[in-house]
Design a protein around this motif. Structure first.
Motif, short mmCIF file in Angstrom:
data_model
loop_
_atom_site.label_atom_id
_atom_site.label_comp_id
_atom_site.label_asym_id
_atom_site.label_seq_id
_atom_site.Cartn_x
_atom_site.Cartn_y
_atom_site.Cartn_z
N TYR A 209 0.88 -1.18 0.00
CA TYR A 209 0.00 0.00 0.00
C TYR A 209 0.91 1.22 0.00
CZ TYR A 209 -3.19 3.65 1.42
OH TYR A 209 -3.91 4.81 1.45
N SER A 210 0.58 2.22 -0.79
CA SER A 210 1.38 3.44 -0.83
C SER A 210 0.48 4.63 -1.10
CB SER A 210 2.43 3.33 -1.95
OG SER A 210 3.27 4.45 -1.96
N ARG A 211 0.56 5.63 -0.22
CA ARG A 211 -0.28 6.83 -0.41
C ARG A 211 0.50 7.89 -1.18
NH1 ARG A 211 -3.29 10.42 -1.03
NH2 ARG A 211 -4.66 11.53 0.40
N TYR A 212 1.78 8.06 -0.86
CA TYR A 212 2.57 9.15 -1.46
C TYR A 212 3.68 8.66 -2.40
CZ TYR A 212 0.11 11.59 2.23
OH TYR A 212 -0.88 12.08 3.05
N GLY A 213 3.82 7.36 -2.57
CA GLY A 213 4.73 6.85 -3.61
C GLY A 213 6.01 6.19 -3.12
N ALA A 214 6.38 6.39 -1.86
CA ALA A 214 7.66 5.83 -1.40
C ALA A 214 7.63 4.30 -1.42
CB ALA A 214 7.99 6.33 0.01
N ILE A 215 6.56 3.73 -0.88
CA ILE A 215 6.49 2.26 -0.83
C ILE A 215 6.34 1.69 -2.25
CG2 ILE A 215 5.03 0.34 -0.05
CD1 ILE A 215 6.74 1.38 2.19
N ALA A 216 5.64 2.41 -3.12
CA ALA A 216 5.51 1.94 -4.51
C ALA A 216 6.88 1.87 -5.16
CB ALA A 216 4.57 2.87 -5.29
N PRO B 126 3.59 1.81 4.37
CA PRO B 126 4.10 2.98 5.09
C PRO B 126 3.89 2.79 6.58
CG PRO B 126 2.17 3.57 3.72
CD PRO B 126 2.42 2.09 3.55
N THR B 127 4.73 3.40 7.38
CA THR B 127 4.49 3.40 8.83
C THR B 127 3.36 4.37 9.15
OG1 THR B 127 6.72 2.76 9.45
CG2 THR B 127 5.51 4.09 11.04
N ARG B 128 2.39 3.89 9.87
CA ARG B 128 1.28 4.74 10.34
C ARG B 128 1.22 4.58 11.85
NH1 ARG B 128 -2.66 5.74 5.90
NH2 ARG B 128 -1.28 6.73 4.42
N PHE B 129 1.64 5.62 12.56
CA PHE B 129 1.66 5.57 14.03
C PHE B 129 2.41 4.32 14.52
CE2 PHE B 129 -2.31 7.85 12.87
CZ PHE B 129 -1.85 9.13 13.18
N GLY B 130 3.54 4.06 13.90
CA GLY B 130 4.40 2.95 14.34
C GLY B 130 3.91 1.58 13.94
N ASN B 131 2.95 1.53 13.03
CA ASN B 131 2.34 0.25 12.67
C ASN B 131 2.04 0.24 11.17
OD1 ASN B 131 0.89 -2.23 12.96
ND2 ASN B 131 0.32 -1.62 15.03
N THR C 118 9.17 -1.09 4.75
CA THR C 118 8.38 0.06 5.18
C THR C 118 9.10 1.37 4.89
OG1 THR C 118 7.08 0.96 7.04
CG2 THR C 118 9.31 0.24 7.55
N SER C 119 8.40 2.48 5.13
CA SER C 119 8.96 3.82 4.95
C SER C 119 8.39 4.72 6.03
CB SER C 119 8.55 4.32 3.56
OG SER C 119 8.87 5.68 3.41
N THR C 120 9.23 5.63 6.54
CA THR C 120 8.77 6.59 7.56
C THR C 120 9.16 8.00 7.14
OG1 THR C 120 10.85 6.41 8.77
CG2 THR C 120 9.05 5.00 9.52
N SER C 121 8.52 8.97 7.79
CA SER C 121 8.94 10.36 7.62
C SER C 121 10.15 10.67 8.48
CB SER C 121 7.81 11.32 8.00
OG SER C 121 6.89 11.41 6.95
N SER C 122 10.16 10.13 9.69
CA SER C 122 11.21 10.50 10.64
C SER C 122 12.10 9.30 10.95
CB SER C 122 10.61 11.08 11.92
OG SER C 122 9.63 10.21 12.44
N LEU C 123 13.36 9.61 11.29
CA LEU C 123 14.37 8.56 11.44
C LEU C 123 13.98 7.56 12.52
CD1 LEU C 123 17.10 7.46 10.59
CD2 LEU C 123 18.20 9.11 12.11
N HIS C 124 13.43 8.05 13.62
CA HIS C 124 13.07 7.14 14.72
C HIS C 124 11.55 7.03 14.85
CE1 HIS C 124 17.26 6.87 15.69
NE2 HIS C 124 17.34 8.17 15.69
N GLY C 125 10.87 7.13 13.72
CA GLY C 125 9.41 7.16 13.72
C GLY C 125 8.74 5.80 13.70
N GLY C 126 9.55 4.71 13.80
CA GLY C 126 8.88 3.41 13.95
C GLY C 126 9.13 2.41 12.84
N ASP D 82 8.69 15.94 4.54
CA ASP D 82 7.71 16.20 3.47
C ASP D 82 7.45 14.93 2.65
OD1 ASP D 82 10.07 15.90 2.15
OD2 ASP D 82 10.06 17.87 1.17
N SER D 83 7.99 13.80 3.10
CA SER D 83 7.80 12.50 2.42
C SER D 83 8.29 12.50 0.98
CB SER D 83 6.33 12.07 2.46
OG SER D 83 5.93 11.87 3.79
N LYS D 84 9.30 13.34 0.69
CA LYS D 84 9.72 13.45 -0.72
C LYS D 84 11.14 12.97 -0.98
CE LYS D 84 6.52 16.92 -2.32
NZ LYS D 84 6.21 18.31 -2.16
#
Ligand code: FMN
Length: 198
Positions: free
Chosen positions: A10-17, A78-83, A113-121, A169-171
């Motif tokens: 699943y990918s909303r913004y393209g990183a996981i795709a 994608p990581t969503r709230f650590g999950n 997986t992909s996260t926005s922040s380095l320690h985001g889960g 910015d997930s970019k």
């Protein structure tokens, strides 16, 4: 005849795709193995509105038969709230019939997986994505430190699976290191599936 490894994401913004494409390249480096890339539709609180069966862009939506037919599975979220993201979990929750028949038991699986922040889960997401796969009896494949990129990465990449640091910015594009680790994971998964099939 080639055996398929299902790359389900699943990918909303393209990183996981983007990661899925590199995992798929790794799969196809193994003789006799090919990638079958599939996605899941978003879930909506408006239950009456159903999605088209074919997405406007990206990989076709998965069916339970894709899972049944595959020799192995790479699952990307994608990581969503650590999950993991709800659309992927929603699909996994429809696989009870496969679980009942132990149809995935003994097949290898890997996660990314992909996260926005380095320690985001990243690690929590990867580990929690393994849980339903282990209920299915799948054999988890990670990345060994013989992939020396794991020692030197300053972005994504874990022994539990491939990962990407997308930035606030997930970019962020995938770094060369992240990309190599995606490919290494796909190749290891496909190689394991081929050995298990013998
Ligand atoms: C609802 C929501 C929750 C998120 N939770 C996290 C989080 O816990 N940690 C983090 O680092 N990033 C979080 N993110 C950011 C995404 O994981 C990140 O942008 C990811 O790269 C998106 O992947 P995609 O481009 O394939 O959609 C969240 C994003 C959304 C929309």
């Amino acid at each position: 005849m080639a055996a398929d490894i299902l790359i389900l994401y699943y990918s909303r913004y393209g990183a996981i795709a983007a990661m899925a494409q590199h995992v798929a390249r790794g799969v196809e480096e193994v003789d006799g193995m090919q990638a079958r890339v599939r996605s899941v539709p978003p879930v909506s609180t408006v239950c009456e509105v159903s999605e088209d069966s074919i997405p406007a862009e990206g990989a076709p939506y998965v069916s339970v038969d894709d899972l049944r037919e595959c020799a192995g599975l790479a699952l990307g979220s994608p990581t969503r709230f650590g999950n993991m993201a709800a659309p992927l979990k929603y699909f996994i929750d429809t696989t009870g019939s496969l679980w009942l028949g132990a149809e995935l038991a003994g097949k290898p699986a890997a996660v990314f997986t992909s996260t926005s922040s380095l320690h985001g889960g990243q690690e929590t997401t990867l580990l929690s994505m393994m849980l339903p796969l282990m209920h299915h009896g799948m054999l988890m494949v990670g990345i060994p430190y013989s992939e020396t990129d794991l020692l030197h990465t300053d972005a994504g990449g874990t022994p539990y699976g491939a990962s990407h640091l997308a930035g606030a910015d997930s970019k962020n594009p995938l770094t060369e290191t992240e990309l190599r680790l995606c490919r290494a994971l796909g190749k290891r998964l496909a190689g394991t599936a081929r050995r298990l099939a013998r």
